[in-house]
Scaffold this motif. Structure first.
Motif, PDB file in Angstrom:
ATOM      1  N   THR A   1     -37.609 -25.172  18.965  1.00  0.00           N
ATOM      2  CA  THR A   1     -38.312 -24.853  20.220  1.00  0.00           C
ATOM      3  C   THR A   1     -39.778 -24.602  19.968  1.00  0.00           C
ATOM      4  OG1 THR A   1     -37.106 -22.790  19.988  1.00  0.00           O
ATOM      5  CG2 THR A   1     -36.979 -23.858  22.126  1.00  0.00           C
ATOM      6  N   ASN A   2     -40.083 -24.023  18.819  1.00  0.00           N
ATOM      7  CA  ASN A   2     -41.489 -23.754  18.538  1.00  0.00           C
ATOM      8  C   ASN A   2     -42.262 -25.039  18.286  1.00  0.00           C
ATOM      9  OD1 ASN A   2     -41.383 -21.047  18.836  1.00  0.00           O
ATOM     10  ND2 ASN A   2     -40.952 -20.639  16.691  1.00  0.00           N
ATOM     11  N   GLN A   3     -41.567 -26.015  17.724  1.00  0.00           N
ATOM     12  CA  GLN A   3     -42.271 -27.203  17.264  1.00  0.00           C
ATOM     13  C   GLN A   3     -42.337 -28.296  18.322  1.00  0.00           C
ATOM     14  OE1 GLN A   3     -40.598 -28.209  13.558  1.00  0.00           O
ATOM     15  NE2 GLN A   3     -42.327 -29.453  12.909  1.00  0.00           N
ATOM     16  N   TYR A   4     -41.268 -28.467  19.067  1.00  0.00           N
ATOM     17  CA  TYR A   4     -41.210 -29.591  19.997  1.00  0.00           C
ATOM     18  C   TYR A   4     -40.874 -29.121  21.405  1.00  0.00           C
ATOM     19  CZ  TYR A   4     -40.739 -32.151  15.634  1.00  0.00           C
ATOM     20  OH  TYR A   4     -40.942 -32.644  14.379  1.00  0.00           O
TER      21      TYR A   4
END
Lengths: 452, 481
Positions: free
Chosen positions: A40-43
């Protein structure tokens, strides 16, 4: 379109990244919360903790509205079950990772039919195919075959002594008296679609398209072609090694296989009776020399460790083995390998991402654009797209040199009446042609998008 | 740190603010009440600053991390409040900049605490802008930006997470921009329904708009000195019910539109919230029954006051400051609990309170049976220990900061302990009115400019749930490359 991915390991994560970049609505399902947190943090994806075979998890992921579900958990059986359930719950297409060789024999078609799978995905088999392709054409690091096998594109790296260096591209055709086109160049980290006045340097990675026979002529003249590798040493007895050995043997090559685990090496010898299987530590240089490293045409490192593969390949390169291939998964190590001068690095992750991306693009195109096929070039930094031109359009019947194309777009090939044409400025696109367009970084949807 | 990206996004926020100022501008032109020039000037200034930032701060890389997310949020809220305060100052209706800043922060953070001593003297356009900030701040300016401005990078989640209240953030759809759009659509839909119901009850359009904005953002700015006491019981009931609705997690409304009724009915937070509201209403109703002639009045006032405080809105139908101390105590308690996560309300949030209680219970069981294994379940899922410990840490930090703010405010001469305590509680939890001097009949006007700034800070800390503000105030974060 809505795509659900169950199982977010290495391949799942890479796939999510690629699909999000393409602008899809991606839902990621995994039972490891820490992985979902990172995702979730990355994409820009929706993450759902849970078991993909759970009815509630599937409905929460919106399976009934999903165009595609890809199941990539570590278990083949679970993947099959998830795809089966998803299909029943209304997913339009399903892809399951099925990697056990037993399922990949005759039962695969049956399974596929019964489960109504759109595509079984076997990363090891796909990687083996990719490596096999490269071994078939020794000079190239990658080969793509366009429609009807009539013309091909090879990616290769320009060496210091290459005769291609120092000429403008537009002079090359006359110089070598072969019809070919250098359609994409990677210099450093940048990918460009070169113009006629472009001059190649050593170290450039280029993509050449040509008719198959012309390509060979060219490769011979430029000294890029070498004898096809017939004696090949593989280190690491993974599934990739198994599939690869099978293919190599059926095309008449001799395989030397080195595996560190005793039971596994015995197992391999059981299934590959014609291969020479050694039980030894492949990182032991003495041993490699003892098993005849210096007599080999090619060396492929396939152990489970990226770092080990990198060093093994580097060692083989220093020993001047003709062709060296390393299987490396992590992007940063792939880059390192390129800096160390290893040209042939194959990443199973990227192989799978390309295959799935191609499938997804095709799905999309069957909906709203006219792309027939899509190929990723230069690790996805450029694309080759195949279009069919059914009727007269603003770009037909005009000489290519007079067409106002967008920047970084090139017409690389035409297919007319089953004959391949590598076009020059005088050629023109006619209705009924198949056209291969090379595009750097620009996402094309339709043939019209090539014009300014 | 990606400084350019931080300022680039702030620039976009300013562009958005200048567009949003257009609405009070239209109101001002309609009533021709003298607010046009100050509003126009603020719009242009905001536009110019926004355009400059987006032009010259075009980032080389769009990648941001949690750090940038916090900084963008913290900084954006301060800057929009500074610019939002300009119309009040320029029009001369709130001459002191500190007062105007307090009022705007109170608007954006949906607090509803006011320094105005006579609200009825304000011009229409200024009243409209004051209440419109509630509506914007309720769902959040950054959420709005993500909803309406395309092509933001994938890691925008760091910004939204910093702005949206609640211990964890759930996405409603795979794409963040779609999630933000869905949230705003639901928000607008509920707003329109309330507006129509108020109009149906005979409230004039302007008043209806003001009170709908105040309810939707759970803010609480009114236009009359006696808040909504002068309106009919029907209107008070409508407002009370909607205050409660806006205190619910918006994910529930989304699930309703998806026809997933079962999931809604199984929501633990929803039932806990409803139970808290009903129990407090019953208790207060019993407690204040002797004050009113008929039972229905007592019930209405009790319910209204409970919903207004628990949803952290801050309207009032009576001066609850004159109620018995049991009722007042219950109301102060409700201030801290607040409403559901993912709503427009402030406070600790019901889900955090539930998790805290479950943690306490587990701790006690653990003391009695040291080898027992207990997992905590919430909303049908096992809660991870990291979430639990972050909730516990948040609670400790929350109370610690509360005490700090209370301590600073206590330096103010002439104010008693209860006033100071409830002033900080009401600002920190984004409610508005407190007790005694800052009660429904009083105002924050008497505090010194310094205390007003401290209280503004408390409101921002409360609305953004501490971390974005705290991190923006740490110089080390800004200095890091």
């Amino acid at each position: 379109m809505r795509i659900i991915i169950v199982g977010c390991g290495k391949i799942g994560t890479a796939l999510i990244g690629a699909l999000v970049r393409e602008g899809h609505d991606v839902v990621a399902v995994d039972n490891r919360p820490e992985i979902l947190n990172r995702l979730t943090n990355q994409y820009d994806v929706m993450c759902l903790p849970g078991n993909g075979a759970d009815f509630e998890t599937l409905s929460e992921a919106g399976v009934e509205r999903a165009e595609l579900l890809i199941s990539l958990t570590s278990s083949d059986e679970l993947n099959m079950l998830i795809c089966f359930l998803a299909k029943r719950r209304g997913a339009r297409h399903t892809i399951a990772r099925i990697r056990n060789p037993q399922y990949n024999r005759s039962s695969l078609d049956f399974l596929r039919q019964q489960l109504d799978l759109s595509m079984p995905l076997n990363p090891e088999l796909l990687t083996a195919q990719e490596i096999h392709n490269v071994l078939q054409l020794p000079a190239a690091s990658k080969v793509e075959t366009f429609s009807l096998n009539s013309f091909e594109m090879v990616e290769l790296r320009i060496k210091e002594d290459s005769p291609l260096i120092g000429h403008q591209l537009m002079d090359l055709r006359d110089h070598f008296r072969a019809k070919f086109l250098i359609c994409v160049v990677q210099r450093g980290n940048e990918v460009v679609i070169p113009r006629g006045n472009f001059v190649l340097q050593s170290g450039d990675r280029i993509g050449i398209t040509a008719d198959r026979s012309e390509l060979w002529k060219l490769l011979k003249q430029t000294g890029l072609a070498r004898r096809q590798s017939k004696k090949i040493m593989l280190v690491g007895g993974s599934r990739i090694a198994y599939y690869l050995s099978k293919r190599l043997q059926s095309s008449g090559s001799k395989v030397v296989l080195i595996e560190v685990d005793k039971t596994r090496s015995e197992q391999l010898h059981g299934t590959l009776p014609n291969a020479q299987v050694f039980h030894a530590d492949g990182t032991d240089q003495e041993r490699l020399l003892e098993f005849g490293l210096l007599n080999q045409d090619a060396f492929v490192s396939l152990t489970g460790m990226d770092e080990e593969n990198l060093l093994l390949a580097y060692n083989a390169k220093i020993q001047q083995v003709g062709q060296v291939i390393a299987k490396i998964n992590r992007d940063e190590i792939v880059q390192m390998a390129e800096q160390m001068g290893l040209e042939n690095v194959i990443s199973p992750k990227n192989v799978v991402v390309n295959v799935v991306l191609r499938y997804v693009r095709a799905l999309e195109n069957s909906m709203d654009s006219s792309i027939e096929k899509l190929y990723q070039l230069m690790d996805g930094k450029a694309e080759a797209l195949e279009f069919v031109v059914p009727a007269p359009a603003p770009f037909t019947n005009i000489q290519l040199k007079n067409l106002h194309l967008k920047k970084n777009i090139l017409i690389a090939g035409l297919l007319r009446n089953n004959a391949a044409i590598i076009p020059d400025g005088e050629d023109m696109i006619l209705p009924g042609d198949r056209v291969v367009v090379i595009s750097g970084q620009r996402k094309l949807k339709a043939m019209m998008d090539i014009l300014q | 740190m990606n400084r350019k990206m931080v300022f680039f996004i702030i620039g976009r926020i300013l562009l958005l603010e200048s567009i949003l100022l257009g609405l009070p501008m239209a109101v001002s032109i309609y009533y021709w009440d003298g607010g046009q020039i100050p509003l126009l000037f603020s719009m242009l200034l905001s536009l110019a600053l926004g355009a400059t930032l987006t032009r010259f701060m075009r980032p080389d890389s769009q990648v941001i991390y949690a750090r940038e997310g916090f900084l963008i949020t913290g900084l954006a809220w301060v800057i929009i409040s500074v610019l939002g305060a300009l119309p009040f100052v320029l029009s001369g209706e709130i001459p002191s900049f500190v007062d105007a800043f307090f009022e705007t922060v109170s608007g954006f953070t949906t607090t509803g605490a006011s320094i105005l001593t006579d609200v009825e003297k304000m011009s229409r356009s200024m009243l409209f802008w004051r209440s419109f900030t509630h509506w914007i701040g309720g769902m959040g300016m950054l959420v709005l930006m993500v909803a309406v401005m395309p092509n933001l990078p994938g890691r925008t989640i760091h910004i939204l997470r910093a702005e949206m209240p609640g211990p964890t953030m759930g996405k409603l759809s795979p794409k963040l921009s779609d999630t933000a759009r869905i949230l705003y659509l639901l928000y607008i839909a509920l707003t329109v329904v309330e507006l129509l119901l108020l109009l149906a009850g005979g409230m004039p359009l302007f008043d209806s708009a003001i009170h709908t904005f105040g309810t939707a953002g759970t803010g609480g700015f009114g236009i009359r000195a006696d808040s909504v006491a002068g309106y009919s019981p029907y209107l008070q009931w409508v407002i009370a019910v909607f205050m409660m609705l806006f205190g619910l997690n918006f994910n529930l409304f989304f699930l309703l539109t998806m026809r997933r009724f079962k999931s809604v009915l199984r929501s633990e937070e929803l039932w806990t919230y409803v139970a808290i509201v009903l129990a407090s209403t019953a208790l207060i109703c019993w407690n204040i029954r002797p004050l009113f002639a008929c039972f229905s009045d007592a019930l209405r006032h009790a319910f209204f006051q409970v919903t207004t405080i628990s949803s952290t809105t801050g309207f009032s139908t009576v001066n609850f400051d004159s109620w018995p101390s049991l009722s007042r105590m219950v109301l102060v308690l409700l201030m801290f609990i607040g409403a559901c996560a993912g709503s427009t309300a402030g406070g600790l949030k019901v889900s955090r309170v539930v998790l805290l209680f479950k943690t306490f219970r587990r701790e006690i069981r653990h003391l009695l049976h040291p080898h027992s294994v207990t997992t905590i379940r919430f909303e049908g899922r096992t809660v991870e220990n990291t979430t639990l410990s972050s909730v516990a840490t948040y609670f400790a930090l929350y109370m610690g900061l509360f005490v700090l703010f209370w301590f600073i405010v206590s330096f103010q001469p002439g104010y008693d302990g209860v006033s100071n305590f409830t002033a900080v509680a009401a600002c920190y939890n984004n409610i508005g009115p407190g007790l005694n001097l800052v009660g429904p009949a009083g105002s924050y006007a008497g505090y010194s400019p310094f205390v007003k700034l401290v209280l503004s800070l408390a409101m921002l800390f409360g609305r953004l749930e501490i971390y974005p503000m705290l991190i923006s105030l740490m110089p080390g974060v800004w200095l890091k490359k």
